[in-house]
Scaffold this active site. Structure first.
Site, PDB file in Angstrom:
ATOM      1  CG  ASP A 166     -18.731  27.034  19.527  1.00 56.26           C
ATOM      2  OD1 ASP A 166     -18.950  26.466  20.602  1.00 56.26           O
ATOM      3  OD2 ASP A 166     -19.635  27.533  18.824  1.00 56.26           O
ATOM      4  CG  ASP A 190       0.407  18.251  13.932  1.00 55.87           C
ATOM      5  OD1 ASP A 190      -0.410  17.327  14.012  1.00 55.87           O
ATOM      6  OD2 ASP A 190       0.723  18.795  12.859  1.00 55.87           O
ATOM      7  CG  ASP A 216     -22.328  24.942  16.866  1.00 54.85           C
ATOM      8  OD1 ASP A 216     -21.688  25.951  17.221  1.00 54.85           O
ATOM      9  OD2 ASP A 216     -23.231  24.968  16.000  1.00 54.85           O
ATOM     10  CD  GLU A 261       0.629  13.066  14.625  1.00 57.71           C
ATOM     11  OE1 GLU A 261      -0.234  12.509  13.948  1.00 57.71           O
ATOM     12  OE2 GLU A 261       1.131  14.160  14.293  1.00 57.71           O
TER      13      GLU A 261
HETATM   14  C1  BGC Z   1      -2.610  15.805  12.491  1.00 59.14           C
HETATM   15  C2  BGC Z   1      -3.443  15.812  11.272  1.00 59.14           C
HETATM   16  C3  BGC Z   1      -2.918  16.914  10.376  1.00 59.14           C
HETATM   17  C4  BGC Z   1      -1.419  16.742  10.105  1.00 59.14           C
HETATM   18  C5  BGC Z   1      -0.803  17.971   9.532  1.00 59.14           C
HETATM   19  C6  BGC Z   1      -1.315  15.341  11.902  1.00 59.14           C
HETATM   20  O1  BGC Z   1      -0.550  14.658  12.587  1.00 59.14           O
HETATM   21  O2  BGC Z   1      -3.074  14.930  13.493  1.00 59.14           O
HETATM   22  O3  BGC Z   1      -4.790  15.950  11.533  1.00 59.14           O
HETATM   23  O4  BGC Z   1      -3.587  16.877   9.170  1.00 59.14           O
HETATM   24  O5  BGC Z   1      -0.737  16.463  11.275  1.00 59.14           O
HETATM   25  O6  BGC Z   1      -0.758  18.971  10.492  1.00 59.14           O
END
Ligand code: BGC
Length: 529
Positions: free
Chosen positions: A26, A199, A18, A259
């Site tokens: 940040d 994501d 921070d 992911e």
């Molecule tokens: C992210 C999480 C998030 C979720 C919804 C996940 O894969 O790593 O931190 O809460 O996606 O976006």
């Protein structure tokens, strides 16, 4: 390509450093600490979302993917971060959140204000309810964060959110949705980012007709890592990734990692086909307990899932969604010893490694008091699940008291515990035996070890014959890694010792009294002779 064999460092932006003193990490805080990352020896950083957001899921609820949230800084601060990182030889990758937006995104505000059936609603997944007057949700889907996956608007329609109700899922059959992702990618690529982490990359395509989950599928469904959840990994998702790749291919030397929580190895491989993503996170190591056989299986399965794809494996021990591995492996001294050993395992495996901020400090999860918890999972689960805050506590940089120089202010958004003075980066930097220096040393060896060709995609390894509770392998380039997850010391295989995660012992019982033994919960690297 630069990412083949690279070590990425995940910066959970709220918790890294921070600068402005409000107790929340940040962009300027990150920039201040970039020399630390360069010294650590990683190749690239991944920044979690810092975009405009009401922070219902700490930034994974994005209201404007092309603006910096004032909490984290502004575009000038981002540009300065990028320039400084590049100056230090660090690549910068950023998060993309294509599965959903914030309910404060202009599209959703327009949808909410429109009538049922209005085209403004068609970028999201709106449905009428079931039962008399549609009072029941359109299907029986639970949210990944607990509670139902549907929220009803006052006009009677329901909208889908696989995560929090503040994160409405996008309708990926709407052309503007894909077009907007393209615009977002170009926005950041034009500023100079080196790639993206995507994501919920297995989530954008929903099963046709949104059918009820069977009682079997519902049973024990807790998170999107449940491999048999039919709401994820539907074939349509690959069209999204082909679109992502088309955009990326217009820029030199950029990459994307997805992911992907998918149980089936063959289905994981589909995400890294030549016209899709460059990398897919492999979470098998993260899911494996401290057990030699299970760790070996995790490695084998991960390598199998990318075999023939021409892409490297992508190893993860911890991230901001899971308990830290020090804690998963038992916590305390034992957990730390095992985490040190696991680091040598992860960094010796052929392919790409992602280090989560704080892995290199050996941070454990923190048992936070109820009143400190902020993860939406805590409220949505009716206080049955504590959520992910324990692994998101701000990093300790220096000093003897919380917040350990994380912030110039007196506190941090999640409280750091007493007793972390010995875990700070400053304290560990001065201690040659610290886990921080183990990481630095390992990363140095990794970088220089017979050149980067050692990390060629799909570089193979050969398992060594070792006692049942140990595992060890030799890579094509001659690096040997041995890990003892048992309770008795084992004889080290031949080779020149490069690095060990803890003290080795002499082989007093062996005929070769000059030999070395690898104690329990320890790993070593050797150069094969
Ligand atoms: C992210 C999480 C998030 C979720 C919804 C996940 O894969 O790593 O931190 O809460 O996606 O976006």
């Amino acid at each position: 390509m630069w990412w083949t064999g690279a070590v990425f460092y995940e910066v959970y932006v709220r918790s890294f450093a921070d600068h402005d003193g409000n107790g929340i990490g940040d962009l300027r805080g990150i920039t201040d600490r970039l020399p630390y990352l360069a010294e650590l020896g990683v190749d690239a950083v991944w920044l979690t979302p810092f975009y405009r957001s009401p922070m219902a899921d700490h930034g994974y609820d994005v209201a404007d993917p092309r603006a910096v949230d004032p909490l984290f800084g502004d575009l000038a601060a981002f540009d300065a971060l990028l320039a400084r990182a590049h100056g230090l030889g660090l690549r910068v990758t950023v998060d993309l959140v294509p599965n959903h937006t914030s309910d404060q995104h202009e599209w959703f505000r327009a949808a909410r204000g429109a009538e049922p059936g209005d085209p403004e609603r068609s970028r999201y997944i709106f449905r009428g309810g079931r039962g008399p007057d549609g009072v029941e949700p359109p299907n029986n889907w639970p949210s990944v964060f607990g509670g139902p996956a549907w929220t009803r608007l006052p006009d009677g329609q329901w909208y889908l959110h696989l995560f929090a109700s503040e994160q409405p899922d996008l309708n990926w059959s709407h052309p503007e949705v894909a077009a907007d992702l393209d615009t977002t990618m170009r926005f950041w690529l034009d500023r100079g980012v080196d790639g993206f982490r995507i994501d919920v990359a297995h989530g954008m395509a929903k099963p046709a007709g949104l059918p009820d989950l069977s009682p079997d599928a519902l049973h024990g469904l807790h998170s999107m890592s449940d491999s048999n959840d039919p709401r994820f990994d539907n074939d349509g998702v690959h069209e999204v990734h082909r679109g992502v790749r088309r955009t990326l291919d217009a820029y030199p030397e950029v990459m994307a990692v997805g992911e992907i929580w998918v149980g089936d190895d063959e289905r994981v491989a589909r995400y890294v086909r030549p016209d899709e993503l460059h990398l897919a996170f492999n979470f098998r190591l993260l899911e494996s307990p401290w057990n030699a056989e299970e760790l070996r299986t995790a490695v084998d399965r991960s390598l199998r899932s990318i075999a023939g794809t021409g892409t490297p494996a992508c190893w993860v021990l911890s991230n901001h969604d899971r308990p830290r591995h020090v804690t998963r492996y038992g916590g305390g001294k034992v957990g730390l010893c095992r985490a040190r050993a696991a680091a040598l395992l992860q960094l010796a495996l052929p392919g790409v490694a992602y280090v989560y901020n704080g892995d290199e400090l050996g941070l454990p999860d923190v048992d936070l008091p109820d009143e400190a918890l902020q993860d939406p999972i805590w409220e949505r689960s009716g206080h049955r699940e504590r959520g992910r805050d324990g692994s998101r506590v701000p990093l300790p940089w220096a000093g003897d008291e919380p917040p350990y120089d994380f912030s110039p202010g007196a506190s941090s958004w999640l409280p750091a515990p007493e007793g972390w003075a010995g875990l700070t980066a400053a304290a560990q930097g001065d201690d040659p035996c610290s886990i921080l220096n183990l990481y630095r040393h390992a990363l140095r060896i990794r970088r220089t070890w017979r050149g980067r060709s050692a990390m060629a995609p799909e570089a193979s390894l050969t398992w060594l014959e070792l006692p049942r509770d140990a595992l060890g392998f030799v890579r094509e380039d001659g690096l040997v890694c041995v890990l003892n997850a048992g309770t008795e010391p084992i004889v080290l295989p031949p080779g020149d010792l490069l690095l060990a995660s803890g003290p080795l012992t002499s082989l007093t019982t062996s005929a070769d009294s000059g030999g070395l033994a690898l104690p329990p919960d320890t790993a070593a690297w050797l150069a094969s002779t």
